[in-house]
Write an enzyme that holds these catalytic residues in place. Structure first.
Site, PDB file in Angstrom:
ATOM      1  N   HIS A  47       3.737   7.795   5.430  1.00 38.08           N
ATOM      2  CA  HIS A  47       3.195   6.596   6.087  1.00 38.08           C
ATOM      3  C   HIS A  47       3.102   6.801   7.600  1.00 38.08           C
ATOM      4  O   HIS A  47       2.135   6.366   8.234  1.00 38.08           O
ATOM      5  CB  HIS A  47       4.100   5.374   5.828  1.00 38.08           C
ATOM      6  CG  HIS A  47       4.194   4.952   4.393  1.00 38.08           C
ATOM      7  ND1 HIS A  47       5.395   4.839   3.730  1.00 38.08           N
ATOM      8  CD2 HIS A  47       3.231   4.611   3.495  1.00 38.08           C
ATOM      9  CE1 HIS A  47       5.172   4.426   2.487  1.00 38.08           C
ATOM     10  NE2 HIS A  47       3.876   4.286   2.318  1.00 38.08           N
ATOM     11  N   LYS A  78       6.634  -6.936  -6.240  1.00 41.74           N
ATOM     12  CA  LYS A  78       7.227  -5.590  -6.353  1.00 41.74           C
ATOM     13  C   LYS A  78       8.752  -5.632  -6.268  1.00 41.74           C
ATOM     14  O   LYS A  78       9.400  -4.595  -6.397  1.00 41.74           O
ATOM     15  CB  LYS A  78       6.684  -4.696  -5.227  1.00 41.74           C
ATOM     16  CG  LYS A  78       5.518  -3.800  -5.653  1.00 41.74           C
ATOM     17  CD  LYS A  78       5.162  -2.814  -4.547  1.00 41.74           C
ATOM     18  CE  LYS A  78       4.694  -1.483  -5.086  1.00 41.74           C
ATOM     19  NZ  LYS A  78       4.330  -0.537  -4.011  1.00 41.74           N
ATOM     20  N   SER A  94       7.613   5.865  -1.771  1.00 43.47           N
ATOM     21  CA  SER A  94       8.817   5.131  -1.408  1.00 43.47           C
ATOM     22  C   SER A  94       9.793   5.081  -2.580  1.00 43.47           C
ATOM     23  O   SER A  94      11.004   5.185  -2.393  1.00 43.47           O
ATOM     24  CB  SER A  94       8.457   3.705  -0.987  1.00 43.47           C
ATOM     25  OG  SER A  94       7.599   3.752   0.128  1.00 43.47           O
ATOM     26  N   ARG A 123      -3.201  10.104  -0.845  1.00 50.00           N
ATOM     27  CA  ARG A 123      -2.383  11.315  -0.982  1.00 50.00           C
ATOM     28  C   ARG A 123      -3.035  12.322  -1.912  1.00 50.00           C
ATOM     29  O   ARG A 123      -2.998  13.513  -1.686  1.00 50.00           O
ATOM     30  CB  ARG A 123      -0.999  10.953  -1.553  1.00 50.00           C
ATOM     31  CG  ARG A 123      -0.115  10.254  -0.568  1.00 50.00           C
ATOM     32  CD  ARG A 123       1.036   9.605  -1.259  1.00 50.00           C
ATOM     33  NE  ARG A 123       0.544   8.586  -2.175  1.00 50.00           N
ATOM     34  CZ  ARG A 123       1.297   7.896  -3.004  1.00 50.00           C
ATOM     35  NH1 ARG A 123       2.586   8.148  -3.073  1.00 50.00           N
ATOM     36  NH2 ARG A 123       0.773   6.974  -3.779  1.00 50.00           N
TER      37      ARG A 123
HETATM   38  N1  COA Z   1       2.892   8.709   2.011  1.00 51.86           N
HETATM   39  C1  COA Z   1       3.864   8.413   1.149  1.00 51.86           C
HETATM   40  N2  COA Z   1       3.792   7.428   0.244  1.00 51.86           N
HETATM   41  C2  COA Z   1       2.674   6.704   0.213  1.00 51.86           C
HETATM   42  C3  COA Z   1       1.606   6.942   1.088  1.00 51.86           C
HETATM   43  C4  COA Z   1       1.747   7.994   2.011  1.00 51.86           C
HETATM   44  N3  COA Z   1       0.792   8.301   2.880  1.00 51.86           N
HETATM   45  N4  COA Z   1       0.641   6.069   0.814  1.00 51.86           N
HETATM   46  C5  COA Z   1       1.076   5.306  -0.189  1.00 51.86           C
HETATM   47  N5  COA Z   1       2.309   5.688  -0.552  1.00 51.86           N
HETATM   48  C6  COA Z   1       3.118   5.156  -1.643  1.00 51.86           C
HETATM   49  C7  COA Z   1       3.987   4.015  -1.247  1.00 51.86           C
HETATM   50  O1  COA Z   1       5.218   4.473  -0.798  1.00 51.86           O
HETATM   51  C8  COA Z   1       4.117   3.266  -2.546  1.00 51.86           C
HETATM   52  O2  COA Z   1       5.099   3.859  -3.323  1.00 51.86           O
HETATM   53  P1  COA Z   1       5.948   3.074  -4.409  1.00 51.86           P
HETATM   54  O3  COA Z   1       4.981   2.341  -5.284  1.00 51.86           O
HETATM   55  O4  COA Z   1       6.665   4.183  -5.061  1.00 51.86           O
HETATM   56  O5  COA Z   1       6.852   2.134  -3.694  1.00 51.86           O
HETATM   57  C9  COA Z   1       2.768   3.481  -3.184  1.00 51.86           C
HETATM   58  O6  COA Z   1       2.255   4.646  -2.626  1.00 51.86           O
HETATM   59  C10 COA Z   1       1.762   2.437  -2.876  1.00 51.86           C
HETATM   60  O7  COA Z   1       2.323   1.528  -2.050  1.00 51.86           O
HETATM   61  P2  COA Z   1       1.880   1.052  -0.611  1.00 51.86           P
HETATM   62  O8  COA Z   1       1.057   2.005   0.124  1.00 51.86           O
HETATM   63  O9  COA Z   1       3.098   0.500   0.053  1.00 51.86           O
HETATM   64  O10 COA Z   1       0.978  -0.033  -0.963  1.00 51.86           O
HETATM   65  P3  COA Z   1       1.312  -1.115  -1.947  1.00 51.86           P
HETATM   66  O11 COA Z   1       0.500  -0.763  -3.127  1.00 51.86           O
HETATM   67  O12 COA Z   1       2.732  -1.396  -2.164  1.00 51.86           O
HETATM   68  O13 COA Z   1       0.767  -2.293  -1.092  1.00 51.86           O
HETATM   69  C11 COA Z   1      -0.772  -3.938  -0.492  1.00 51.86           C
HETATM   70  C12 COA Z   1      -0.439  -2.760  -1.366  1.00 51.86           C
HETATM   71  C13 COA Z   1       0.436  -4.643   0.059  1.00 51.86           C
HETATM   72  C14 COA Z   1      -1.617  -3.438   0.625  1.00 51.86           C
HETATM   73  C15 COA Z   1      -1.568  -4.850  -1.438  1.00 51.86           C
HETATM   74  O14 COA Z   1      -0.762  -5.154  -2.546  1.00 51.86           O
HETATM   75  C16 COA Z   1      -1.991  -6.117  -0.762  1.00 51.86           C
HETATM   76  O15 COA Z   1      -2.912  -6.120  -0.008  1.00 51.86           O
HETATM   77  N6  COA Z   1      -1.270  -7.208  -1.075  1.00 51.86           N
HETATM   78  C17 COA Z   1      -1.590  -8.526  -0.522  1.00 51.86           C
HETATM   79  C18 COA Z   1      -2.201  -9.408  -1.587  1.00 51.86           C
HETATM   80  C19 COA Z   1      -3.669  -9.174  -1.681  1.00 51.86           C
HETATM   81  O16 COA Z   1      -4.420  -9.300  -0.739  1.00 51.86           O
HETATM   82  N7  COA Z   1      -4.137  -8.852  -2.903  1.00 51.86           N
HETATM   83  C20 COA Z   1      -5.538  -8.620  -3.124  1.00 51.86           C
HETATM   84  C21 COA Z   1      -5.864  -7.149  -3.088  1.00 51.86           C
HETATM   85  S1  COA Z   1      -5.180  -6.424  -4.559  1.00 51.86           S
END
Ligand code: COA
Length: 167
Positions: free
Chosen positions: A18, A42, A129, A91
């Site tokens: 990240h 989550k 994560s 990724r």
């Molecule tokens: N390096 C390491 N890990 C990475 C990464 C990187 N460059 N990019 C993504 N990841 C991992 C994260 O750690 C996470 O791992 P985990 O699931 O094991 O915890 C996973 O990939 C994806 O998570 P993250 O990037 O944190 O995104 P998310 O999917 O948790 O979050 C939001 C997504 C919050 C952006 C999305 O849910 C959101 O916009 N929510 C608001 C509600 C909304 O608007 N919804 C409508 C759209 S669906």
């Protein structure tokens, strides 16, 4: 016109992957807001406050990057802060399908929103994560994957669990 990008995620916790995406976004846009999602669905391990505090410390040397929290829809939050750009890290090809779907939903909700994908560093394509949390839970070494402030937070949690007899 200054362009502000929003880099959203749960960041539970923020990893070097990240940090790499945030750093690269900071070179591409005038301002970057790292938006830490409440993500109640989550059930995050770290509280929203802990995730925001850790990310703020981790990214403090990036002058045009700020960290905020948000709840509700991402597009509403982006509109609130005056941004039309969402940054997401990719990724591996396995991230692509999910990310394109989310980008499509967001564009459907707000046609002015553009999602920009940044290819995450090749070194850590396996990293997430939940992998970091799993290693830390088994008392493995996560120092290569996270900033020291995250290790301190894991230690604090571990000590608290020991005191409460849940370790
Ligand atoms: N390096 C390491 N890990 C990475 C990464 C990187 N460059 N990019 C993504 N990841 C991992 C994260 O750690 C996470 O791992 P985990 O699931 O094991 O915890 C996973 O990939 C994806 O998570 P993250 O990037 O944190 O995104 P998310 O999917 O948790 O979050 C939001 C997504 C919050 C952006 C999305 O849910 C959101 O916009 N929510 C608001 C509600 C909304 O608007 N919804 C409508 C759209 S669906």
């Amino acid at each position: 016109m200054r362009v502000t990008a929003v880099y959203p995620g749960t960041f539970d916790p923020m990893t070097v992957g990240h940090i790499d995406v945030a750093r690269r976004a900071s070179r591409m846009f005038d301002d970057v807001i790292v938006a830490v999602a409440a993500s109640t669905s989550k059930s995050p391990f770290f509280s929203l406050e802990e995730r925001v505090d850790m990310a703020t410390t981790i990214l403090e040397e990036l002058e045009n990057v700020t960290v905020q929290s948000f709840g509700g829809l991402l597009v509403d939050y982006a509109a609130e802060v005056g941004s039309k750009v969402i940054v997401r890290g990719l990724r591996a090809i396995s991230d692509f399908e999910y990310e394109v779907q989310i980008a499509g939903v967001n564009r459907h909700l707000d046609p002015e929103i553009e999602t920009v994908f940044i290819a995450a560093s090749q070194e850590y394509t396996f990293l997430s994560s939940s992998i970091v949390r799993e290693i830390a839970r088994m008392h493995g070494d996560v120092s290569e994957f996270v900033h020291p402030v995250v290790i301190e937070s894991f230690s604090r949690r571990h000590h608290r669990a020991l005191h409460e007899g849940n370790a």
